[in-house]
Motif scaffolding. Sequence first.
Motif, PDB file in Angstrom:
ATOM      1  N   LEU A  11      25.538  15.247  42.237  1.00 27.16           N
ATOM      2  CA  LEU A  11      24.862  14.806  43.452  1.00 27.16           C
ATOM      3  C   LEU A  11      23.358  15.019  43.333  1.00 27.16           C
ATOM      4  O   LEU A  11      22.567  14.141  43.702  1.00 27.16           O
ATOM      5  CB  LEU A  11      25.435  15.543  44.662  1.00 27.16           C
ATOM      6  CG  LEU A  11      25.016  15.067  46.038  1.00 27.16           C
ATOM      7  CD1 LEU A  11      25.327  13.585  46.244  1.00 27.16           C
ATOM      8  CD2 LEU A  11      25.722  15.896  47.106  1.00 27.16           C
ATOM      9  N   VAL A  12      22.960  16.152  42.793  1.00 23.42           N
ATOM     10  CA  VAL A  12      21.536  16.423  42.577  1.00 23.42           C
ATOM     11  C   VAL A  12      20.946  15.374  41.643  1.00 23.42           C
ATOM     12  O   VAL A  12      19.858  14.838  41.899  1.00 23.42           O
ATOM     13  CB  VAL A  12      21.324  17.848  42.016  1.00 23.42           C
ATOM     14  CG1 VAL A  12      19.890  18.049  41.527  1.00 23.42           C
ATOM     15  CG2 VAL A  12      21.682  18.892  43.065  1.00 23.42           C
ATOM     16  N   GLU A  13      21.669  15.041  40.574  1.00 23.58           N
ATOM     17  CA  GLU A  13      21.186  14.022  39.636  1.00 23.58           C
ATOM     18  C   GLU A  13      21.054  12.654  40.305  1.00 23.58           C
ATOM     19  O   GLU A  13      20.076  11.943  40.078  1.00 23.58           O
ATOM     20  CB  GLU A  13      22.112  13.930  38.415  1.00 23.58           C
ATOM     21  CG  GLU A  13      22.083  15.158  37.537  1.00 23.58           C
ATOM     22  CD  GLU A  13      20.719  15.440  36.955  1.00 23.58           C
ATOM     23  OE1 GLU A  13      20.079  14.515  36.420  1.00 23.58           O
ATOM     24  OE2 GLU A  13      20.278  16.610  37.040  1.00 23.58           O
ATOM     25  N   VAL A  14      22.020  12.302  41.111  1.00 26.59           N
ATOM     26  CA  VAL A  14      21.968  11.011  41.812  1.00 26.59           C
ATOM     27  C   VAL A  14      20.782  10.989  42.777  1.00 26.59           C
ATOM     28  O   VAL A  14      20.054   9.998  42.856  1.00 26.59           O
ATOM     29  CB  VAL A  14      23.297  10.737  42.564  1.00 26.59           C
ATOM     30  CG1 VAL A  14      23.168   9.556  43.510  1.00 26.59           C
ATOM     31  CG2 VAL A  14      24.419  10.478  41.564  1.00 26.59           C
ATOM     32  N   LEU A  15      20.580  12.076  43.497  1.00 28.26           N
ATOM     33  CA  LEU A  15      19.459  12.147  44.442  1.00 28.26           C
ATOM     34  C   LEU A  15      18.115  12.097  43.717  1.00 28.26           C
ATOM     35  O   LEU A  15      17.178  11.440  44.194  1.00 28.26           O
ATOM     36  CB  LEU A  15      19.567  13.405  45.302  1.00 28.26           C
ATOM     37  CG  LEU A  15      20.726  13.414  46.293  1.00 28.26           C
ATOM     38  CD1 LEU A  15      20.870  14.788  46.942  1.00 28.26           C
ATOM     39  CD2 LEU A  15      20.563  12.339  47.341  1.00 28.26           C
ATOM     40  N   LYS A  16      18.007  12.753  42.563  1.00 25.91           N
ATOM     41  CA  LYS A  16      16.775  12.681  41.770  1.00 25.91           C
ATOM     42  C   LYS A  16      16.514  11.248  41.334  1.00 25.91           C
ATOM     43  O   LYS A  16      15.395  10.768  41.395  1.00 25.91           O
ATOM     44  CB  LYS A  16      16.890  13.573  40.527  1.00 25.91           C
ATOM     45  CG  LYS A  16      16.685  15.025  40.766  1.00 25.91           C
ATOM     46  CD  LYS A  16      16.793  15.757  39.414  1.00 25.91           C
ATOM     47  CE  LYS A  16      16.796  17.245  39.556  1.00 25.91           C
ATOM     48  NZ  LYS A  16      17.009  17.913  38.242  1.00 25.91           N
ATOM     49  N   SER A  17      17.578  10.587  40.883  1.00 24.15           N
ATOM     50  CA  SER A  17      17.444   9.206  40.434  1.00 24.15           C
ATOM     51  C   SER A  17      17.027   8.295  41.586  1.00 24.15           C
ATOM     52  O   SER A  17      16.140   7.450  41.421  1.00 24.15           O
ATOM     53  CB  SER A  17      18.759   8.718  39.832  1.00 24.15           C
ATOM     54  OG  SER A  17      18.683   7.361  39.490  1.00 24.15           O
ATOM     55  N   ASP A  18      17.648   8.481  42.748  1.00 24.42           N
ATOM     56  CA  ASP A  18      17.291   7.683  43.920  1.00 24.42           C
ATOM     57  C   ASP A  18      15.836   7.922  44.310  1.00 24.42           C
ATOM     58  O   ASP A  18      15.105   6.995  44.653  1.00 24.42           O
ATOM     59  CB  ASP A  18      18.198   8.003  45.108  1.00 24.42           C
ATOM     60  CG  ASP A  18      19.605   7.459  44.937  1.00 24.42           C
ATOM     61  OD1 ASP A  18      19.825   6.674  43.982  1.00 24.42           O
ATOM     62  OD2 ASP A  18      20.476   7.812  45.759  1.00 24.42           O
ATOM     63  N   HIS A  19      15.381   9.171  44.254  1.00 22.23           N
ATOM     64  CA  HIS A  19      13.998   9.516  44.596  1.00 22.23           C
ATOM     65  C   HIS A  19      13.030   8.882  43.617  1.00 22.23           C
ATOM     66  O   HIS A  19      12.013   8.315  43.998  1.00 22.23           O
ATOM     67  CB  HIS A  19      13.833  11.039  44.626  1.00 22.23           C
ATOM     68  CG  HIS A  19      12.439  11.469  44.943  1.00 22.23           C
ATOM     69  ND1 HIS A  19      11.907  11.364  46.208  1.00 22.23           N
ATOM     70  CD2 HIS A  19      11.459  12.008  44.162  1.00 22.23           C
ATOM     71  CE1 HIS A  19      10.672  11.802  46.197  1.00 22.23           C
ATOM     72  NE2 HIS A  19      10.371  12.206  44.959  1.00 22.23           N
ATOM     73  N   THR A  20      13.370   8.936  42.318  1.00 21.81           N
ATOM     74  CA  THR A  20      12.528   8.332  41.292  1.00 21.81           C
ATOM     75  C   THR A  20      12.429   6.827  41.490  1.00 21.81           C
ATOM     76  O   THR A  20      11.351   6.244  41.405  1.00 21.81           O
ATOM     77  CB  THR A  20      13.075   8.650  39.886  1.00 21.81           C
ATOM     78  OG1 THR A  20      13.138  10.064  39.738  1.00 21.81           O
ATOM     79  CG2 THR A  20      12.223   8.050  38.799  1.00 21.81           C
ATOM     80  N   CYS A  21      13.550   6.201  41.800  1.00 19.78           N
ATOM     81  CA  CYS A  21      13.560   4.751  42.046  1.00 19.78           C
ATOM     82  C   CYS A  21      12.713   4.401  43.266  1.00 19.78           C
ATOM     83  O   CYS A  21      11.979   3.411  43.274  1.00 19.78           O
ATOM     84  CB  CYS A  21      14.978   4.237  42.226  1.00 19.78           C
ATOM     85  SG  CYS A  21      15.950   4.281  40.706  1.00 19.78           S
ATOM     86  N   ALA A  22      12.795   5.241  44.290  1.00 13.50           N
ATOM     87  CA  ALA A  22      12.008   5.002  45.507  1.00 13.50           C
ATOM     88  C   ALA A  22      10.518   5.143  45.198  1.00 13.50           C
ATOM     89  O   ALA A  22       9.693   4.356  45.704  1.00 13.50           O
ATOM     90  CB  ALA A  22      12.417   5.966  46.599  1.00 13.50           C
ATOM     91  N   GLU A  23      10.149   6.115  44.390  1.00 12.37           N
ATOM     92  CA  GLU A  23       8.749   6.306  44.008  1.00 12.37           C
ATOM     93  C   GLU A  23       8.243   5.109  43.201  1.00 12.37           C
ATOM     94  O   GLU A  23       7.130   4.636  43.412  1.00 12.37           O
ATOM     95  CB  GLU A  23       8.576   7.596  43.200  1.00 12.37           C
ATOM     96  CG  GLU A  23       8.746   8.858  44.009  1.00 12.37           C
ATOM     97  CD  GLU A  23       7.692   9.022  45.094  1.00 12.37           C
ATOM     98  OE1 GLU A  23       6.506   8.731  44.816  1.00 12.37           O
ATOM     99  OE2 GLU A  23       8.062   9.413  46.216  1.00 12.37           O
ATOM    100  N   LEU A  24       9.063   4.620  42.291  1.00 12.37           N
ATOM    101  CA  LEU A  24       8.666   3.462  41.489  1.00 12.37           C
ATOM    102  C   LEU A  24       8.506   2.212  42.346  1.00 12.37           C
ATOM    103  O   LEU A  24       7.635   1.390  42.110  1.00 12.37           O
ATOM    104  CB  LEU A  24       9.702   3.215  40.373  1.00 12.37           C
ATOM    105  CG  LEU A  24       9.713   4.232  39.244  1.00 12.37           C
ATOM    106  CD1 LEU A  24      10.884   3.968  38.299  1.00 12.37           C
ATOM    107  CD2 LEU A  24       8.402   4.201  38.467  1.00 12.37           C
TER     108      LEU A  24
END
Length: 175
Positions: free
Chosen positions: A159-172
Motif C-alpha cells: 500500500l505504501v508503494e502504491v501510494l508513493k507511485s500515485d504521489h509521484t504520478c500526481a507530481e509529474l
Amino acid sequence: KDVFTSSLTKKQAEMLHDVVTLRFPDEGWELDKFVLTTTDRNVPTWTHEYLIAALDNLNSYQEGRLQQGIKLGAVRLPVWSPSYTKDPRTRILELLKQWLRMHANNEGLSEDEVRRVYNLCDDILYKPQLFPPTYYGVGPETSFLNAIADVKGHLEKQLVEVLKSDHTCAELAKE
C-alpha cells in the motif's frame, strides 16, 4: 458426523463469508466457489514484490498444514480428505492466493484494490476467538492468524508503494 459441521466451523464460515461479501461485494468472490491450488508460487514474473512475499507466506503456511495433516482432537485427517476443502480457512487462503497471483504483475494496481484485501485480513484478525492456533496441530508460529497477519504486513508495505507511485504520478502530472 462431518467434523466440519461443528459450531466453531460454522461460525468461521459465516464470518468469512460476511467479510468477503463486505469487502468484495461486486467481485463475485464466494467461499464455496474456489479451486484448491498448489503451494508453488506459479507466478513467473511480477511487479509487486510484497504481494509475492505474501503469497509465499500463505504457500508456506499451507505446506506446513499439508505436512502435518489436519488434527481435530485425537483424530488426524489426511490432507486429501474431502473435509480439507470444506475447511473455511482453506477456502479463504485459496481466495487470497488467487488475488495475490492475479495482482502480482498488475502494473495498474490501485490503492483501493490493496486496501480492500488489507481490510479483509484486518477483519479476520479482529476475531481471534474463531481461529484458535492449535486447531490444525501446527505451532503458534505457523497459526492461521499469524499467516493472515504476515499477509496484512506485506499488504501494508504494498500500500505504501502504491501510494508513493500515485504521489509521484500526481507530481509529474503537475509539471
